[in-house]
Scaffold this motif. Sequence first.
Motif, PDB file in Angstrom:
ATOM      1  N   ASP A 162       0.992  -1.246   0.046  1.00  0.00           N
ATOM      2  CA  ASP A 162       0.085  -0.117   0.061  1.00  0.00           C
ATOM      3  C   ASP A 162       0.695   1.202   0.037  1.00  0.00           C
ATOM      4  O   ASP A 162       0.288   2.403  -0.045  1.00  0.00           O
ATOM      5  N   SER A 205       4.247  -9.777  -0.720  1.00  0.00           N
ATOM      6  CA  SER A 205       3.023  -8.869  -0.203  1.00  0.00           C
ATOM      7  C   SER A 205       3.418  -8.568   1.134  1.00  0.00           C
ATOM      8  O   SER A 205       4.106  -8.975   1.970  1.00  0.00           O
ATOM      9  N   LEU A 207      -1.846  -4.065   5.407  1.00  0.00           N
ATOM     10  CA  LEU A 207      -2.666  -3.524   4.120  1.00  0.00           C
ATOM     11  C   LEU A 207      -3.839  -2.720   4.718  1.00  0.00           C
ATOM     12  O   LEU A 207      -4.476  -2.995   5.716  1.00  0.00           O
ATOM     13  N   ASN A 215      -3.682  -3.176  -2.393  1.00  0.00           N
ATOM     14  CA  ASN A 215      -4.560  -3.410  -1.334  1.00  0.00           C
ATOM     15  C   ASN A 215      -4.979  -4.851  -1.569  1.00  0.00           C
ATOM     16  O   ASN A 215      -4.846  -5.577  -2.578  1.00  0.00           O
TER      17      ASN A 215
END
Length: 502
Positions: free
Chosen positions: A395, A437, A441, A419
Motif C-alpha cells: 500500500d 506482499s 494493508l 490493497n
Amino acid sequence: MTLVDGTTLTLVGDLIPFGVWVSRPTGELVYVSDSFLDLIGKTLAEVRRVGWYDRIHTDDADEVRRELRSCFREGRPWSIEYRIVGADGSQYHLLSRGVPVRDEQGVIRSWAGLNLDISDRKESEIALRRAKNEAEAANSAKDRFLAILSHELRTPLTPLLTAAQLLDQDPAVPAQLRPTVETVRRNTELEARLIDDLLDISRITQGKLSLAPEVVEVHRLARSVIEMCRRDLNLERIRLSVQLLAERSHVEGDAARIQQMLWNLLKNAIKFTPRGGRIRIGTREDDGVLIIEVSDTGLGIPTEQIPYVFDPFHQAGRKRASQVGGLGLGLSITKALVEMHGGQIEVESDGPNRGTTFRIFLETVDAVEDPRQTGEWAPVAKPDGAAMRVLLVDDHEDTLTLLTMALRRHGYEVISAANMTAALRIARVEEFDVLVSDIGLPDGSGLELMRRLAEQQAVRGIALTGFGAEDDVRRSRDAGFQEHLTKPVAVRHLLQAIERIR
C-alpha cells in the motif's frame, strides 16, 4: 487420657502467632490458644458451641469445610491456606495444619495442629505477582511499540534504498551524481542497521532471538562483508589487509548472523580508525577452532574501559563515536551472537592510539556442498523459458512503484496491487507464480490475503514487511509464506528469496 498438659499448650501457643489447637477425634475443639481466640473475638466456650467458620473469608469457607471434614473422616493430616477475618475487620492469611494423634493400636484419640500467620508472605507474593504482571504488560507494550516504530521507520526506507540501488546500477546516471547516490544508499542502510540493532538487543535480552543453523563457509561471508564495506574503506583511505589463512573455515551457524558479527567488527574498526590507517582481517585454525581476527591501527581502548566494551550503549572513545554516529550496540549484539553460536569473543588493546584487536573463536565442522552458499543470483524463469510472473502487493505507493521497476528490470513480469481487495480481484483473472506482499494493508492483511489465495490454489509467497520480530516471522510462516523479508530490503535479497522458493 491427657496427651499434653495445659501449661505446655499455653506456652507453645504463646510462641506461635495464632497459636495451636487440640480437638477430639470428631473435630470438637477442646483447646485453642488465646492468640487465636483474641483474633476472632470469641471465647473457647463460644468456639465449642457455634464454631469459628463464620470468621473464614466467604471465598474460602466452603473449601476449608470440605477439606476439614475429609481429613477427619479419612484420618489423614491436613494443611490448607485460607483467609480469616479478625474481630476488628482486618483480613489475615493463615496456614493451618493438623495431624491425628493415635494410640498404640492406631486409633485416633485426638487431633493437634497449629495456625501460622503468613500474611506477610502472602502480601509479598501478591506484590511480586503484581510486579511481574506489570513488568510483563510493560514489556509487551514495549515490544509492540518497538514493532510499530520499526514498521513506521522501515517503510519509507524501502523506496529510498531501492531507488538508490536502481540509480547505482543505471549507466545513464552522470558520474558527478554517483557520489550523491552512494551517500543516499549508505545512509539508508545505516538507518536500517540502527533500527535492527535496537530490535536485536531487545530480543537478545528477552531470549527471543533465534538462529537458523546450517553449515556455512566463513571465508565467503568475510569476503562478502569486505565488499559491503569497500566503499567506506576507500572513502576513509584505509588500507585493508586480508589474510584468510585457515584451512578449515566451515562452522555450523546462522549465515546471516555470522555475517552480521563480521560486519559489526569491520564497521567498528572503520569507525575508530583515522583516515589513512590500516585494518587487518584474518583467520587461522587452532585444534579444531576457527579464530577470526579484526585488528586496526585506530584510537584503541583505555585499559579501564576494556571490561565494559561489550556492554549495551557503551562507547569507548566517546568523542570519536559522537562524530561517526551509532548507538553503541554493535559489539554487545556481536558478543551475544557469538555466544549463541557456542563461541567466544575477546578484545585486546594496548591503550589510546595503539589500535584494537577483536578475536572470535568458533568450532569448525566438515564442509558441506550447498549451491546456496555462493550467494549469487540468476534470473528465474519457468521451464518453458517464459518469465516468471510476480503479484506484488504493497500500500506504500513509492515502494510499489520502485520494486515493480526493479523486478521488471531483472526480467520478471509484475502485476501490482495496492490493497488486498485489488490483489484478490487480480488473482481471479490473472495467473502468477509468486506472491510478494506487505503484511499491513489498508483493507486487511497480507496474512489474510495469503490464506485466502491458498484456499484456491498452491501459492508460493514472500512476506515483505516492516514487522520483523520473531512472532511476526512465525505468523507469516503459519499463514503460508515461505520467506519473510524485513524492510528495507535490498533488491538482491528479494531476488534471492524468489529463487529459493521457485
